[in-house]
Write a protein that holds these residues in place. Structure first.
Motif, PDB file in Angstrom:
ATOM      1  N   LEU A  20      -9.708   3.308  -0.139  1.00 36.51           N
ATOM      2  CA  LEU A  20      -9.483   1.786   0.234  1.00 36.51           C
ATOM      3  C   LEU A  20     -10.465   1.469   1.489  1.00 36.51           C
ATOM      4  O   LEU A  20     -10.487   2.538   2.205  1.00 36.51           O
ATOM      5  CB  LEU A  20      -8.077   1.493   0.011  1.00 36.51           C
ATOM      6  CG  LEU A  20      -7.445   1.468  -1.261  1.00 36.51           C
ATOM      7  CD1 LEU A  20      -5.801   1.609  -1.153  1.00 36.51           C
ATOM      8  CD2 LEU A  20      -7.898   0.148  -2.203  1.00 36.51           C
ATOM      9  N   PRO A  21     -10.600   0.171   1.550  1.00 33.05           N
ATOM     10  CA  PRO A  21     -11.709   0.045   2.709  1.00 33.05           C
ATOM     11  C   PRO A  21     -10.861   0.059   4.160  1.00 33.05           C
ATOM     12  O   PRO A  21     -11.534   0.318   5.214  1.00 33.05           O
ATOM     13  CB  PRO A  21     -11.949  -1.232   2.504  1.00 33.05           C
ATOM     14  CG  PRO A  21     -11.672  -1.640   1.240  1.00 33.05           C
ATOM     15  CD  PRO A  21     -10.630  -0.770   0.691  1.00 33.05           C
ATOM     16  N   GLY A  22      -9.364  -0.481   4.239  1.00 26.17           N
ATOM     17  CA  GLY A  22      -8.749  -0.079   5.426  1.00 26.17           C
ATOM     18  C   GLY A  22      -7.341  -0.390   5.276  1.00 26.17           C
ATOM     19  O   GLY A  22      -6.749  -0.281   4.140  1.00 26.17           O
ATOM     20  N   GLU A  23      -6.690  -0.380   6.463  1.00 23.63           N
ATOM     21  CA  GLU A  23      -5.163  -0.545   6.419  1.00 23.63           C
ATOM     22  C   GLU A  23      -4.535  -1.525   5.780  1.00 23.63           C
ATOM     23  O   GLU A  23      -3.582  -1.158   5.020  1.00 23.63           O
ATOM     24  CB  GLU A  23      -4.841  -0.689   7.897  1.00 23.63           C
ATOM     25  CG  GLU A  23      -3.339  -0.374   8.244  1.00 23.63           C
ATOM     26  CD  GLU A  23      -2.855  -0.502   9.734  1.00 23.63           C
ATOM     27  OE1 GLU A  23      -1.824  -0.844   9.901  1.00 23.63           O
ATOM     28  OE2 GLU A  23      -3.624  -0.435  10.655  1.00 23.63           O
ATOM     29  N   ARG A  24      -5.030  -2.721   5.743  1.00 29.57           N
ATOM     30  CA  ARG A  24      -4.246  -3.770   4.978  1.00 29.57           C
ATOM     31  C   ARG A  24      -4.281  -3.475   3.413  1.00 29.57           C
ATOM     32  O   ARG A  24      -3.204  -3.861   2.831  1.00 29.57           O
ATOM     33  CB  ARG A  24      -5.082  -5.071   5.287  1.00 29.57           C
ATOM     34  CG  ARG A  24      -4.440  -6.289   4.508  1.00 29.57           C
ATOM     35  CD  ARG A  24      -5.261  -7.754   5.039  1.00 29.57           C
ATOM     36  NE  ARG A  24      -6.717  -7.463   4.406  1.00 29.57           N
ATOM     37  CZ  ARG A  24      -7.023  -7.812   3.159  1.00 29.57           C
ATOM     38  NH1 ARG A  24      -6.118  -8.223   2.149  1.00 29.57           N
ATOM     39  NH2 ARG A  24      -8.444  -7.735   2.962  1.00 29.57           N
ATOM     40  N   GLU A  25      -5.570  -3.262   3.009  1.00 27.61           N
ATOM     41  CA  GLU A  25      -5.666  -2.874   1.476  1.00 27.61           C
ATOM     42  C   GLU A  25      -4.817  -1.811   1.138  1.00 27.61           C
ATOM     43  O   GLU A  25      -4.049  -1.729   0.075  1.00 27.61           O
ATOM     44  CB  GLU A  25      -7.084  -2.793   1.183  1.00 27.61           C
ATOM     45  CG  GLU A  25      -8.072  -3.839   1.390  1.00 27.61           C
ATOM     46  CD  GLU A  25      -8.543  -3.880   2.738  1.00 27.61           C
ATOM     47  OE1 GLU A  25      -9.524  -5.011   2.926  1.00 27.61           O
ATOM     48  OE2 GLU A  25      -8.110  -3.328   3.581  1.00 27.61           O
ATOM     49  N   ILE A  26      -4.711  -0.784   2.265  1.00 26.52           N
ATOM     50  CA  ILE A  26      -3.819   0.491   1.678  1.00 26.52           C
ATOM     51  C   ILE A  26      -2.298   0.079   1.728  1.00 26.52           C
ATOM     52  O   ILE A  26      -1.512   0.517   0.866  1.00 26.52           O
ATOM     53  CB  ILE A  26      -4.116   1.420   3.076  1.00 26.52           C
ATOM     54  CG1 ILE A  26      -5.251   2.233   2.814  1.00 26.52           C
ATOM     55  CG2 ILE A  26      -2.978   2.488   2.729  1.00 26.52           C
ATOM     56  CD1 ILE A  26      -5.617   3.422   3.953  1.00 26.52           C
ATOM     57  N   ARG A  27      -1.929  -0.683   2.662  1.00 27.71           N
ATOM     58  CA  ARG A  27      -0.327  -1.144   2.746  1.00 27.71           C
ATOM     59  C   ARG A  27      -0.096  -2.194   1.399  1.00 27.71           C
ATOM     60  O   ARG A  27       0.792  -1.835   0.696  1.00 27.71           O
ATOM     61  CB  ARG A  27      -0.107  -1.928   3.949  1.00 27.71           C
ATOM     62  CG  ARG A  27      -0.323  -1.109   5.210  1.00 27.71           C
ATOM     63  CD  ARG A  27       0.193  -1.931   6.452  1.00 27.71           C
ATOM     64  NE  ARG A  27       0.596  -0.963   7.612  1.00 27.71           N
ATOM     65  CZ  ARG A  27       1.108  -0.215   8.069  1.00 27.71           C
ATOM     66  NH1 ARG A  27       2.157   0.057   7.290  1.00 27.71           N
ATOM     67  NH2 ARG A  27       1.001   0.554   9.092  1.00 27.71           N
ATOM     68  N   GLU A  28      -1.156  -3.095   1.230  1.00 29.83           N
ATOM     69  CA  GLU A  28      -0.645  -3.978  -0.056  1.00 29.83           C
ATOM     70  C   GLU A  28      -0.684  -2.961  -1.549  1.00 29.83           C
ATOM     71  O   GLU A  28      -0.061  -3.114  -2.294  1.00 29.83           O
ATOM     72  CB  GLU A  28      -1.782  -4.800  -0.124  1.00 29.83           C
ATOM     73  CG  GLU A  28      -1.632  -5.845   1.254  1.00 29.83           C
ATOM     74  CD  GLU A  28      -2.661  -6.871   1.251  1.00 29.83           C
ATOM     75  OE1 GLU A  28      -3.706  -7.018   0.265  1.00 29.83           O
ATOM     76  OE2 GLU A  28      -2.613  -8.004   1.863  1.00 29.83           O
ATOM     77  N   THR A  29      -1.725  -2.270  -1.578  1.00 26.68           N
ATOM     78  CA  THR A  29      -1.851  -1.387  -2.709  1.00 26.68           C
ATOM     79  C   THR A  29      -0.449  -0.341  -2.717  1.00 26.68           C
ATOM     80  O   THR A  29       0.002  -0.256  -4.095  1.00 26.68           O
ATOM     81  CB  THR A  29      -2.985  -0.706  -2.827  1.00 26.68           C
ATOM     82  OG1 THR A  29      -4.376  -1.553  -2.584  1.00 26.68           O
ATOM     83  CG2 THR A  29      -3.212   0.026  -4.140  1.00 26.68           C
ATOM     84  N   ALA A  30      -0.118   0.426  -1.922  1.00 24.89           N
ATOM     85  CA  ALA A  30       1.256   1.236  -1.453  1.00 24.89           C
ATOM     86  C   ALA A  30       2.256   0.369  -2.121  1.00 24.89           C
ATOM     87  O   ALA A  30       3.103   0.599  -2.685  1.00 24.89           O
ATOM     88  CB  ALA A  30       1.142   1.509  -0.207  1.00 24.89           C
ATOM     89  N   GLU A  31       2.446  -0.864  -1.595  1.00 22.65           N
ATOM     90  CA  GLU A  31       3.598  -1.816  -1.885  1.00 22.65           C
ATOM     91  C   GLU A  31       3.687  -2.098  -3.488  1.00 22.65           C
ATOM     92  O   GLU A  31       4.544  -1.738  -4.462  1.00 22.65           O
ATOM     93  CB  GLU A  31       3.735  -2.935  -1.209  1.00 22.65           C
ATOM     94  CG  GLU A  31       5.082  -3.910  -1.567  1.00 22.65           C
ATOM     95  CD  GLU A  31       6.090  -2.996  -1.121  1.00 22.65           C
ATOM     96  OE1 GLU A  31       7.233  -3.482  -1.918  1.00 22.65           O
ATOM     97  OE2 GLU A  31       6.096  -2.177  -0.526  1.00 22.65           O
ATOM     98  N   ALA A  32       2.320  -2.289  -4.222  1.00 18.50           N
ATOM     99  CA  ALA A  32       2.115  -2.486  -5.512  1.00 18.50           C
ATOM    100  C   ALA A  32       2.408  -1.344  -6.254  1.00 18.50           C
ATOM    101  O   ALA A  32       3.214  -1.176  -7.242  1.00 18.50           O
ATOM    102  CB  ALA A  32       0.824  -3.250  -5.794  1.00 18.50           C
ATOM    103  N   LEU A  33       2.012  -0.110  -5.903  1.00 17.64           N
ATOM    104  CA  LEU A  33       2.218   1.110  -6.787  1.00 17.64           C
ATOM    105  C   LEU A  33       3.659   1.253  -6.437  1.00 17.64           C
ATOM    106  O   LEU A  33       4.490   2.009  -7.683  1.00 17.64           O
ATOM    107  CB  LEU A  33       1.587   2.140  -5.838  1.00 17.64           C
ATOM    108  CG  LEU A  33       0.004   2.076  -6.318  1.00 17.64           C
ATOM    109  CD1 LEU A  33      -0.524   3.206  -5.419  1.00 17.64           C
ATOM    110  CD2 LEU A  33      -0.102   2.884  -7.716  1.00 17.64           C
ATOM    111  N   ARG A  34       4.487   1.408  -5.421  1.00 15.87           N
ATOM    112  CA  ARG A  34       6.038   1.625  -5.351  1.00 15.87           C
ATOM    113  C   ARG A  34       6.644   0.623  -6.387  1.00 15.87           C
ATOM    114  O   ARG A  34       7.662   0.980  -6.960  1.00 15.87           O
ATOM    115  CB  ARG A  34       6.337   1.195  -3.892  1.00 15.87           C
ATOM    116  CG  ARG A  34       6.046   2.225  -2.770  1.00 15.87           C
ATOM    117  CD  ARG A  34       6.616   2.109  -1.795  1.00 15.87           C
ATOM    118  NE  ARG A  34       5.807   3.143  -0.678  1.00 15.87           N
ATOM    119  CZ  ARG A  34       5.028   2.889   0.364  1.00 15.87           C
ATOM    120  NH1 ARG A  34       4.778   1.390   0.502  1.00 15.87           N
ATOM    121  NH2 ARG A  34       4.652   3.791   1.080  1.00 15.87           N
ATOM    122  N   LYS A  35       6.265  -0.529  -6.556  1.00 14.23           N
ATOM    123  CA  LYS A  35       6.808  -1.485  -7.373  1.00 14.23           C
ATOM    124  C   LYS A  35       6.632  -1.041  -8.981  1.00 14.23           C
ATOM    125  O   LYS A  35       7.603  -1.396  -9.887  1.00 14.23           O
ATOM    126  CB  LYS A  35       6.510  -2.984  -7.192  1.00 14.23           C
ATOM    127  CG  LYS A  35       6.903  -3.499  -5.892  1.00 14.23           C
ATOM    128  CD  LYS A  35       6.632  -4.891  -5.647  1.00 14.23           C
ATOM    129  CE  LYS A  35       6.997  -5.419  -4.382  1.00 14.23           C
ATOM    130  NZ  LYS A  35       6.541  -6.878  -4.169  1.00 14.23           N
TER     131      LYS A  35
END
Length: 376
Positions: A302-317
């Protein structure tokens, strides 16, 4: 007949024998001690007290070097890494040459094993083994991985220095740092006398910092005949690099080959969402598809920290319990970063910037999802 002149010890210069002892001293002390020897040579008559103080300083430096050499931990090498199979050839090249160019494919083990090969040769006793990385995250991770393989705590025998954090001690042997840290040290001490070995890793990235270091090291080497330099890369014109460093020998190490299947996801027909929403939807779909094809860890770029955090949250759900979601980016705490190297049960999904492609190898990965975006 044959006439032999035997020098009278009483008429020997006050510095007799001292210069030859400098090789036994710590690298960081040699220039300073050499200047004191020259000062003693200029004295007429010589000051016995000054000579005694100089001899004591040389003795202390030589003793410290000897103690560091004697307190060397037991070093082992993983048999499954290609670099381990070439370690005798690499060690011989380092011993016989001022500069060595090592071309090792991704996953060959060059980043973690080279410092250990140098330690086994006795490097790191007279001075530090400096190991440079392009990024702070890589510097911390590489130091932790080398320390773990040697069975020592990070920050002692193996340490790192990055901006705002110095995890080294006086008895440190391997110092992993960013290129910027080494450039800053050159401004303070231009001969880099604290080091007896320098490993310039990931030279193919060709940043301004890396090019400055390569140019500076070429000018420094004639003044530091005791300094060993190892330049590594996965993809670079090795012949040109070798020519730049006085026809340095080139060693090629192949990586571990695995069969690869590439799949492309079709375009998204739902074009009413934002780019980020579309990308997340594609990633979730790809993770589900990979999960249907059996176990194995997944790496997502992923390109950066923001995209990583948002995608991580989507995957956890989205994903079932038992799947570990691990982010990996520069500002993440060291303890969180090191989780990617620890043993685990169940499936693990690592979300990382391209540092996982260019500076370190994440272990255990079976599948990679690449959205094709990067921040420049």
């Amino acid at each position: 007949g044959l006439s032999v002149n035997i020098p009278d010890p009483a008429n020997a210069p006050p510095s007799a024998g001292l210069t030859s002892r400098l090789e036994q001293c710590m690298a960081v002390d040699r220039l300073r001690l050499a200047k004191r020897i020259q000062g003693l040579q200029r004295q007429s008559p010589a000051d016995p007290a000054a000579r005694d103080k100089l001899v004591l300083a040389i003795d202390r430096s030589a003793q410290r070097c000897q103690e560091r050499r004697a307190n060397m931990p037991l070093i082992s090498f993983p048999d499954d890494l290609p670099v381990s199979q070439h370690r005798e050839q690499i060690a011989a090249a380092i011993s016989d040459n001022h500069v060595v160019v090592l071309c090792g494919e991704t996953g060959s083990g060059k980043t973690t094993q080279l410092a250990k090969i140098c330690l086994q040769q006795g490097r790191g006793a007279a001075g530090l083994i400096g190991h440079t990385q392009p990024r702070r995250l890589a510097a911390r991770s590489v130091a932790a991985r080398i320390a773990e393989e040697m069975g020592v705590a990070t920050g002692k025998l193996v340490g790192y220095k990055v901006r705002f954090s110095d995890q080294t001690r006086p008895d440190t042997r391997v110092k992993v740092m960013t290129d910027g840290i080494l450039l800053a040290e050159i401004q303070q001490e231009r001969f880099l006398n604290a080091y007896d070995t320098l490993i310039r890793d990931e030279a193919h990235e060709r940043s301004l910092n890396i090019d400055l270091l390569l140019g500076y090291l070429k000018r420094l080497l004639p003044r530091r005949p005791d300094l060993k330099v190892i330049i590594t890369s996965a993809t670079i014109n090795a012949e040109k690099l070798s020519a730049h460093f006085f026809a340095a020998p080139i060693i090629n190490v192949t990586g571990r080959g695995h069969p690869i299947e590439i799949r492309y996801q079709p375009p998204d027909e739902q074009d009413d969402d934002s780019q980020d929403s579309q990308q997340q939807r594609h990633i979730l779909y790809a993770v589900d598809e990979l999960a249907r094809h059996g176990p194995g860890d997944i790496l997502i770029f992923l390109p950066g920290e923001r995209e990583i955090r948002e995608t991580a949250e989507a995957l956890r759900k989205h994903h079932p319990v038992g799947t570990e979601i691990l982010p990996l980016f520069a500002r993440l705490g060291s303890g969180e970063q090191q989780k990617i190297f620890k043993q685990h049960a169940g499936r693990r999904i690592v979300l990382a910037t391209n540092v996982a492609e260019t500076s370190l190898t994440v272990p255990g990965i079976r599948s990679v999802i690449d959205p094709g975006t990067v921040r420049l």
